[in-house]
Design an enzyme around this catalytic site. Structure first.
Site, mmCIF file in Angstrom:
data_model
loop_
_atom_site.group_PDB
_atom_site.id
_atom_site.type_symbol
_atom_site.label_atom_id
_atom_site.label_comp_id
_atom_site.label_asym_id
_atom_site.label_seq_id
_atom_site.Cartn_x
_atom_site.Cartn_y
_atom_site.Cartn_z
ATOM 1 N N LYS A 264 0.826 -1.200 0.000
ATOM 2 C CA LYS A 264 0.000 0.000 0.000
ATOM 3 C C LYS A 264 0.870 1.264 0.000
ATOM 4 O O LYS A 264 2.062 1.203 0.219
ATOM 5 C CB LYS A 264 -0.951 -0.027 1.208
ATOM 6 C CG LYS A 264 -1.776 -1.315 1.274
ATOM 7 C CD LYS A 264 -2.552 -1.574 -0.011
ATOM 8 C CE LYS A 264 -3.467 -2.786 0.056
ATOM 9 N NZ LYS A 264 -2.801 -4.085 0.017
HETATM 10 C C1 LIG Z 1 -8.923 -3.283 -2.113
HETATM 11 C C2 LIG Z 1 -8.382 -4.023 -0.938
HETATM 12 N N1 LIG Z 1 -9.193 -4.286 0.102
HETATM 13 C C3 LIG Z 1 -8.749 -4.915 1.193
HETATM 14 C C4 LIG Z 1 -7.446 -5.350 1.291
HETATM 15 C C5 LIG Z 1 -7.032 -6.102 2.497
HETATM 16 O O1 LIG Z 1 -6.019 -5.496 3.212
HETATM 17 P P1 LIG Z 1 -5.036 -6.369 4.102
HETATM 18 O O2 LIG Z 1 -4.136 -7.140 3.177
HETATM 19 O O3 LIG Z 1 -4.292 -5.353 4.906
HETATM 20 O O4 LIG Z 1 -5.857 -7.272 4.951
HETATM 21 C C6 LIG Z 1 -6.556 -5.086 0.229
HETATM 22 C C7 LIG Z 1 -5.128 -5.421 0.227
HETATM 23 O O5 LIG Z 1 -4.579 -6.376 0.532
HETATM 24 C C8 LIG Z 1 -7.045 -4.421 -0.924
HETATM 25 O O6 LIG Z 1 -6.250 -4.176 -1.969
#
Ligand SMILES: Cc1ncc(COP(=O)(O)O)c(C=O)c1O
Length: 425
Positions: A209
């Site tokens: 991110k």
């Molecule tokens: C659009 C989106 N939503 C949710 C997530 C979930 O985040 P995390 O990996 O921190 O759980 C991600 C990334 O991994 C994502 O790109």
């Protein structure tokens, strides 16, 4: 050999336009420096690794992060959690999504968005994306049923959904809105920070991110009620520390962010504006450098609901067919320019609903069945149920806009793009 003496595309044996391939696309991750090291050491030396206490009197990093995050977003409340997924599961509970409630989300998003709905007992309902490659308000309106509880706009690849239209659909139908801002931290829509337009906004701080603590997430809201529920859900002991009335207490879990991660995230938050500025500058240069050829060839860029609020982590244009998108991407990669379509039928890519096999097949953890046993109507899932999304994503050529590109890298990228598009578009 220089470009001038070798006009062949690299894919035909010419010299690649870019001397160096893209640096790794971890904007915040690649910016990690002494400040993050110092912040982590400070926490370790204080021995206060837990947000509520330690041997000394130091202030909690998670609390500081929440305050700073809320302030940068212009939100009333922020809550630090362990991941973007945890943020979504918490946010869904906070807005009252539960067993059998339908949540409309886009065909193009990381599977975590749908998995979070299922984890809350809700039923994911998949809607088309439009030329923004984000949730299409018209299709959302089509997909509403008497059991729809919420809409989940997901601001993919750095850019905002059409929030005015989506909020209007939600308001007309009495629906909650949970924004997934995992990929667009720092973006805005008509001057408002993404994540603060709906009832609740959910962010990820995972390593890919824009800013990162490796893993981590944030939930933001302006509603005191949503904040209380967020606080209680992400932290089973929150009620012991808060001054809620006994009759309001609900039982949560533990998604509390560790102090070490919060220390890193606090430093990274300071880097967010600079990273976005660097990406915007490079994207402007790239776009204007290929303007003539894209206009002459009638190539369209991905639509932006608010170009001024774009974080500029990506540049996407559409070809006429998936085969053309594949051919252009391949030729660009030969030039050392990272590019690729956003959907290919083969292989597994959890960013496109057609690949969400566990969801499409309603796989459950026990024989009793998953959340679909609570569905109040027949919900049909098919890999081809959002054909417009698959068409758009298959024709889309996606490129990262890396904040570490030098002026020379950008010039070489423009040269490679111009030559590839001239030959193949
Ligand atoms: C659009 C989106 N939503 C949710 C997530 C979930 O985040 P995390 O990996 O921190 O759980 C991600 C990334 O991994 C994502 O790109």
């Amino acid at each position: 050999m220089t470009q001038a003496s070798d006009s062949r595309l690299a894919i035909d044996g010419g010299t690649p336009a870019r001397q160096n391939p893209d640096p790794p696309m971890y904007p915040g991750g690649m910016a990690i420096a002494e400040e993050e090291e110092r912040a982590v050491l400070e926490v370790l030396r204080s021995k206060r690794l837990f947000r509520y206490y330690g041997p000394g009197e130091t202030e909690s990093k998670a609390s500081q992060l929440e305050e700073a995050f809320a302030a940068t977003k212009g939100a009333s409340y922020a809550v630090a959690v362990t991941s973007g997924t945890a943020a979504l599961v918490t946010g869904l509970h906070a807005i009252g999504v539960g067993p059998g409630d339908e949540v409309i989300l886009p065909a193009y998003t990381w599977i975590a968005s749908a998995a979070a709905v299922a984890a809350a007992g809700g039923i994911p309902v998949v809607a088309e994306v439009d030329e923004t490659l984000l949730l299409d308000p018209a299709d959302v309106a089509e997909k509403i049923s008497p059991y729809t509880k919420a809409i989940m706009p997901v601001h993919m690849r750095g850019a905002s959904c059409r929030m005015d239209e989506l909020m209007a659909v939600a308001d007309e139908n009495g629906l909650k809105v949970i924004e997934d801002v995992a990929q667009a931290n720092g973006g805005s829509y008509k001057g408002r920070a993404l994540g603060t337009i709906g009832d609740v906004g959910c962010f990820s701080l995972q390593f890919n991110k824009i800013i990162t603590s490796g893993e981590g997430g944030m939930v933001v809201t302006d509603s005191e009620d949503v904040w209380k529920r967020t606080n209680m859900y992400h932290d089973v002991i929150a009620p012991l520390r808060a001054e809620y009335g006994e009759d309001e207490l609900l039982c949560g879990v533990n998604y509390r962010m560790p102090e070490l991660l919060a220390a890193v995230a606090l430093v990274q938050l300071e880097r967010l504006d600079g990273l976005i500025e660097a990406m915007r500058l490079r994207k402007r240069m790239l776009k204007s450098g290929i303007e003539e050829v894209t206009e002459r060839k009638g190539l369209r860029f991905r639509e932006l609901a608010d170009a001024d609020g774009d974080t500029a982590i990506s540049m996407v244009f559409f070809m006429d067919s998936a085969a053309a998108a594949e051919a252009v991407s391949e030729a660009l990669r030969a030039e050392n320019i990272g590019a690729g379509p956003l959907y290919r039928p083969e292989g597994i890519d959890y960013h496109v609903y057609a690949h969400w096999v566990p969801i499409l097949e309603r796989r459950a953890w026990t024989e009793a069945g998953g959340p679909w046993r609570w569905a109040k109507r027949e919900i049909e899932y098919r890999p081809d149920m959002c054909p417009r999304s698959l068409d758009l994503l298959g024709r889309a050529v996606h490129m990262n806009v890396n904040p570490l590109l030098t002026n020379e890298d950008v010039e070489e990228t423009i040269d490679g793009l111009n030559r590839v598009l001239e030959a193949l578009a």
